[in-house]
Scaffold this motif. Structure first.
Motif, PDB file in Angstrom:
ATOM      1  N   TRP A  16       0.819  -1.213   0.000  1.00 57.61           N
ATOM      2  CA  TRP A  16       0.000   0.000   0.000  1.00 57.61           C
ATOM      3  C   TRP A  16       0.853   1.264   0.000  1.00 57.61           C
ATOM      4  CZ3 TRP A  16       0.561   3.527   3.929  1.00 57.61           C
ATOM      5  CH2 TRP A  16       1.167   3.074   5.103  1.00 57.61           C
ATOM      6  N   GLY A 282      -4.062   3.675  -1.455  1.00 56.07           N
ATOM      7  CA  GLY A 282      -3.444   2.729  -0.531  1.00 56.07           C
ATOM      8  C   GLY A 282      -4.420   1.937   0.308  1.00 56.07           C
ATOM      9  N   HIS A 283      -5.588   2.517   0.629  1.00 59.08           N
ATOM     10  CA  HIS A 283      -6.534   1.809   1.510  1.00 59.08           C
ATOM     11  C   HIS A 283      -7.142   0.592   0.818  1.00 59.08           C
ATOM     12  CE1 HIS A 283      -6.121   5.672   3.606  1.00 59.08           C
ATOM     13  NE2 HIS A 283      -6.416   4.986   4.696  1.00 59.08           N
ATOM     14  N   GLU A 285      -5.718  -0.942  -1.722  1.00 62.35           N
ATOM     15  CA  GLU A 285      -4.575  -1.853  -1.929  1.00 62.35           C
ATOM     16  C   GLU A 285      -4.315  -2.680  -0.672  1.00 62.35           C
ATOM     17  OE1 GLU A 285      -1.142  -3.890  -3.126  1.00 62.35           O
ATOM     18  OE2 GLU A 285      -2.783  -3.016  -4.278  1.00 62.35           O
ATOM     19  N   PHE A 286      -4.325  -2.048   0.510  1.00 61.91           N
ATOM     20  CA  PHE A 286      -4.084  -2.799   1.745  1.00 61.91           C
ATOM     21  C   PHE A 286      -5.180  -3.835   1.966  1.00 61.91           C
ATOM     22  CE2 PHE A 286      -5.079  -3.379   6.259  1.00 61.91           C
ATOM     23  CZ  PHE A 286      -3.901  -3.999   6.680  1.00 61.91           C
TER      24      PHE A 286
END
Length: 466
Positions: A16, A282-283, A285-286
Motif C-alpha cells: 500500500w 493505498g486503503h 490496496e491494503f
C-alpha cells in the motif's frame, strides 16, 4: 487490477505504501514512528483468524436474507471516556437493540461493535481555526489529542501503544460479558439501563421482556435450558473499525499459521471510508490482501461502476459475507443514488450485504452551534433505504449506527424530544453526534417491522427470480 487472482502475487503487507494515501498523519520523527510500529508487530493479536472466519460465515447468511447485521458504537473512542461502565452500557444497548429486532423480525442478528479500535477519524479539513490560531485538526486519540494547543495536536506515534492497550482491555471485557453469562436471555431484565426505566421506551421493552420470559418458561418446561444450550447463555459479539491508519493496521496484520492467509488482527471486520475508497489508493490496496470481512462506505460522490470495481478487487472470488456496502446518502438523497447502485451490483452478480448508515448523511449544525443529527431524519433514511430495496427486489440486510450507552444529548428529537437548547447539557462526543441508548432502542423498535417486511419481500422476489 485486471486479474485480481493473479494480482494477489503482487500484494505484500506493505505494498500500500507505493500508492497515494489520504488521511494518514505525517509524523515529525520517522525513526520514532518506525520504532513504535516494529514494537507493535511483536504484540499479541487482538483477534484471531478463526474468529474472523466464523464472522464471515455468519455474514454469508445475511447475504442470503437469513440474518440481519447490526453494527453500532462510538463515532471515535477516546482515552478520556474509557471506563468499564461505558463499555458495559454500550454492549447492553446493542444487546437490547438486537433482542428487539430478533423478536420482531424473527431473524438472527449479527452483532458487530464499532469498538475496541475505532480511534482514527478522517476530517473534512486538515486544520482547525479558533480565533486567530490555526492548528492541525484532531485526528483521533491514537494520533493526537483533542486539546487545542500545538503540543496536543502534534501526531505522536506513542499514542498507538495506548490505543492497542485500550483495545485489548475493551476486548477482554467484551469477551467476558458475551461468554460469561451477562448475555443470558434469562437475565434480560438486568440489561436495562437506569435511565431507560424512566423513558418512553420502558413500557415497550418491559412488554417484550415479558413475552421473552413466557417463551423461555415454555422452553424450560420442554427441557431446553441454558444448561444444555449455550446459545441462550452466550452471544457472539464482534469488533470493527475503519481501516484508516494504515501503518497501525499493517503492524497488526499477521499470517494465519493454519492457512498461510493474512488477517488484520486489530478487529474482526474493517471498513474503507467514503473519503478513502480510491481504486488506485493505498486503503483499497491494503484491504485487498487481508481475509477479514470488509465494509465499503458509499456516499453521494460514489459512482456505481467504481463501487462494483472495488468489490471485484477486494473480493475476486465473489465470496458471500466478504463485502458489506454501507450506504450513507442522507435521508433526502436515498431515492436519487441508491437504486442505481443496487442495479449495478445486481447486474454484475456481486454478493454483498446492503447496510444502511443513517447517521453520516444527516449531520447538520444546530442553531446553538453544535453538530447534531435530527432523529427523524435518521429514521427516515432507514425507512427510505428499506423502501428502495423493496422496490428493487433486494434485501436491506444491515444497520450501521453511531450510538452510546451513555445518557448523552447529541442528536435532537426522539421520544424524549431533545431540543437544540438541550445539546449543551451532555454533549460528550470527541467527533460526531451519537444516538443515546434511548434513541438507539427507539430506532430498533421503529425499524424492526421494516426488517420483517423487507426480509419476506426479498425472499419472495428471490424465489420468483429463480
Amino acid at each position: 487490477y485486471n486479474n485480481p487472482e493473479l494480482n494477489m502475487k503482487n500484494w505484500k503487507i506493505n505494498s500500500w505504501r507505493k500508492y497515494p494515501v489520504k488521511h494518514i498523519p505525517t509524523y515529525d520523527d520517522e525513526g520514532e514512528l518506525n520504532s513504535v510500529l516494529n514494537k507493535l508487530k511483536t504484540f499479541p493479536p487482538l483477534v484471531f483468524a478463526g474468529e474472523t472466519r466464523h464472522l464471515k460465515d455468519q455474514l454469508a447468511k445475511v447475504v442470503d436474507g437469513k440474518a440481519f447485521l447490526l453494527q453500532g458504537g462510538d463515532c471515535a473512542e477516546s482515552f478520556a471516556e474509557f471506563h468499564p461502565d461505558n463499555i458495559r452500557d454500550t454492549f447492553k444497548v446493542i444487546l437490547q437493540m438486537a433482542l428487539v429486532m430478533t423478536y420482531s423480525a424473527s431473524l438472527p442478528i449479527v452483532k458487530l461493535g464499532r469498538i475496541a479500535g475505532q480511534f482514527s477519524k478522517p476530517r473534512s479539513a486538515p486544520t482547525e481555526k479558533q480565533g486567530n490560531i490555526e492548528l492541525p485538526s484532531y485526528l483521533g486519540d491514537n494520533i493526537n489529542a483533542i486539546d487545542f494547543n500545538e503540543k496536543a495536536r502534534r501526531p505522536d506515534p506513542k499514542r498507538m501503544y495506548k490505543a492497542y492497550s485500550q483495545s485489548a482491555s475493551t476486548l477482554n471485557l467484551l469477551r467476558a460479558f458475551s461468554k460469561g453469562g451477562f448475555a443470558d436471555l434469562n437475565k434480560v431484565h438486568l440489561w436495562n439501563l437506569d435511565y431507560i426505566k424512566k423513558s418512553p421506551q420502558a413500557k415497550k421493552f418491559k412488554d417484550l421482556e415479558d413475552k421473552i420470559a413466557d417463551a423461555l418458561a415454555f422452553m424450560e418446561a420442554c427441557g431446553i435450558t441454558s444448561d444444555f444450550n449455550n446459545r441462550l447463555y452466550t452471544v457472539n459479539f464482534w469488533t470493527s473499525h475503519e481501516a484508516l491508519h494504515l501503518p497501525f493496521e499493517e503492524s497488526m496484520t499477521r499470517v494465519d499459521s493454519t492457512t498461510g492467509e493474512y488477517h488484520d488482527t486489530s478487529a474482526h471486520f474493517v471498513w474503507i471510508g467514503d473519503r478513502t475508497r480510491q481504486l488506485d489508493g493505498g486503503h483499497v490496496e491494503f484491504c485487498r490482501g487481508i481475509e477479514n470481512p470488509i465494509g465499503i462506505k458509499c456516499g453521494p460522490t460514489s459512482k456505481p461502476e467504481e463501487i462494483a470495481k472495488i468489490c471485484e478487487v477486494l473480493n475476486p472470488k465473489n465470496e458471500k459475507g466478504k463485502i458489506t456496502l454501507i450506504s450513507r446518502f442522507g435521508h433526502q438523497n436515498v431515492e436519487k443514488f441508491l437504486p442505481k447502485l443496487i442495479r449495478r451490483i445486481k447486474k454484475e452478480g456481486l454478493n454483498v450485504i446492503w447496510s444502511c448508515d443513517p447517521m453520516h448523511g444527516n449531520t447538520i449544525v444546530s442553531t446553538t452551534g453544535f453538530k447534531t443529527r435530527p432523529f427523524n431524519n435518521v429514521v427516515n433514511e432507514v425507512k427510505n433505504v428499506f423502501g428502495v430495496h423493496q422496490s428493487e427486489g433486494s434485501y436491506a440486510g444491515g444497520l450501521h449506527v453511531e450510538m452510546t450507552g451513555q445518557d448523552v444529548t447529541e442528536c435532537t428529537g426522539g421520544a424524549r424530544k431533545i431540543s437544540d437548547a438541550d445539546l449543551s447539557s451532555r454533549y460528550h462526543t470527541h467527533c460526531d453526534p451519537r444516538l443515546n441508548s434511548d434513541q438507539a432502542l427507539e430506532l430498533a423498535f421503529l425499524i424492526s417491522d421494516e426488517i420483517k417486511k423487507n426480509s419476506s419481500y426479498s425472499k419472495n422476489a428471490i424465489q420468483a427470480a429463480s
